[in-house]
Design an enzyme around this catalytic site. Structure first.
Site, PDB file in Angstrom:
ATOM      1  N   CYS A  26       0.857  -1.177   0.000  1.00 55.17           N
ATOM      2  CA  CYS A  26       0.000   0.000   0.000  1.00 55.17           C
ATOM      3  C   CYS A  26       0.896   1.230   0.000  1.00 55.17           C
ATOM      4  O   CYS A  26       1.630   1.464   0.968  1.00 55.17           O
ATOM      5  CB  CYS A  26      -0.873  -0.024   1.253  1.00 55.17           C
ATOM      6  N   CYS A  53      -0.628   3.385  -6.672  1.00 51.62           N
ATOM      7  CA  CYS A  53      -1.612   2.884  -5.702  1.00 51.62           C
ATOM      8  C   CYS A  53      -1.869   1.452  -6.125  1.00 51.62           C
ATOM      9  O   CYS A  53      -2.101   1.180  -7.313  1.00 51.62           O
ATOM     10  CB  CYS A  53      -2.904   3.691  -5.762  1.00 51.62           C
TER      11      CYS A  53
END
Ligand code: DGL
Length: 278
Positions: free
Chosen positions: A74, A184
């Site tokens: 992440c 992302c």
């Protein structure tokens, strides 16, 4: 620590599974324990202190569950928490970050664009990368609110998702960007939709394969690589609804991963093992 222990992989939701997929390709003998903080997704528009607290609690949970190494799948959590995680915990930690360096090397036009959450764009990690490579290429940063929600909802290639992507990407192309960095881990799941919008001449970079290779190096250095003949186990836990996570996995073609629901309080005290679904 035994070599057969799992590697822990975490993200706010289903996005980091794009990293897990690459790890499985690179290291097929490794057992993997995926932690999806679905109850708190998305992270991208939240305070850095919130993401830090969640990342610490998740890491403690994974360590208590016996992981031998950690992958921060992440970008938002890397930005908010990786320095603190490395300072506190003594296990190999590999963290994804925006792939600005390979983008700068590959760009012909000298303009690269980074697609990320607002938190990642505002974070220190991205500022450092910008400083480091900003003299070599022009770096355009585009926060993309709404895309993570589309992925979480399984809307990987719907008209609404395409419209949102187009609104973010077309201005970047108009400014000459020839290389797009997916910063992302949810965004690789939009790859097909994105490709339809940008055509074949634009380079799209997903750093997940590089993360998997780095994990291999780190495990090898620590003598923690699983034996080649190990039968690996891949399973997932979620702080959200396990049935929903199972449905999300099925949409990505994963039909045999067991999922458990857990409760994780941000003060790092846990833990109620939930239902196990297969
Ligand atoms: N997939 C994560 C990232 O790489 C988090 C996205 C979100 O929860 O907003 O940034």
């Amino acid at each position: 620590m035994t070599v057969s222990a799992p590697v822990g992989v975490f993200d706010s939701g289903i996005g980091g599974w794009s990293v897990l997929r690459e790890i499985r390709r690179e290291l097929p003998a490794e057992s993997l324990l995926y932690f999806a903080d679905s109850a708190c997704a998305p992270y991208g528009d939240r305070a850095a202190s919130f993401v830090l607290a969640r990342s610490l609690a998740i890491t403690e949970w994974l360590i208590a569950a016996g992981v031998k190494a950690l992958v921060v799948a992440c970008n938002t959590a890397t930005s908010a928490a990786v320095a603190e995680l490395r300072a506190r915990y003594d296990l190999p930690i590999v963290a994804i970050e925006p792939a600005v360096k390979p983008a700068a090397l590959q760009s012909q036009s000298g303009v690269v664009a980074v697609l990320a959450t607002s938190r990642t764009i505002e974070g220190n990690k991205f500022s450092q990368l910008r400083e480091q490579y900003g003299s070599e290429v022009r770096i355009l940063a585009q926060a993309c609110p709404g895309l993570v929600e589309q992925v979480e909802a399984g809307e990987l290639n719907t008209p609404a998702t395409a419209a949102l992507l187009r609104a973010y990407v077309e201005p970047l192309l108009a400014q000459g960007a020839d290389t797009l960095v997916l910063a992302c881990t949810h965004y690789p799941w939009l790859g097909e939709c994105l490709r339809q919008i940008v055509g074949d001449d634009i380079t799209i970079i997903d750093p997940a394969p590089a993360v998997a290779r780095e994990l291999r190096r780190r495990l090898a250095d620590a003598h923690l690589l699983a034996a080649a003949d190990t039968a690996p186990e891949v399973r997932a836990v979620t702080t959200g609804d396990p049935q929903r996570f199972l449905t999300q996995l099925h949409a990505l073609g994963e039909t045999s991963v067991p999922v458990s629901g857990i409760a994780l309080h941000t003060n790092a005290e846990l833990i109620e093992p939930g239902r196990i679904l297969a």
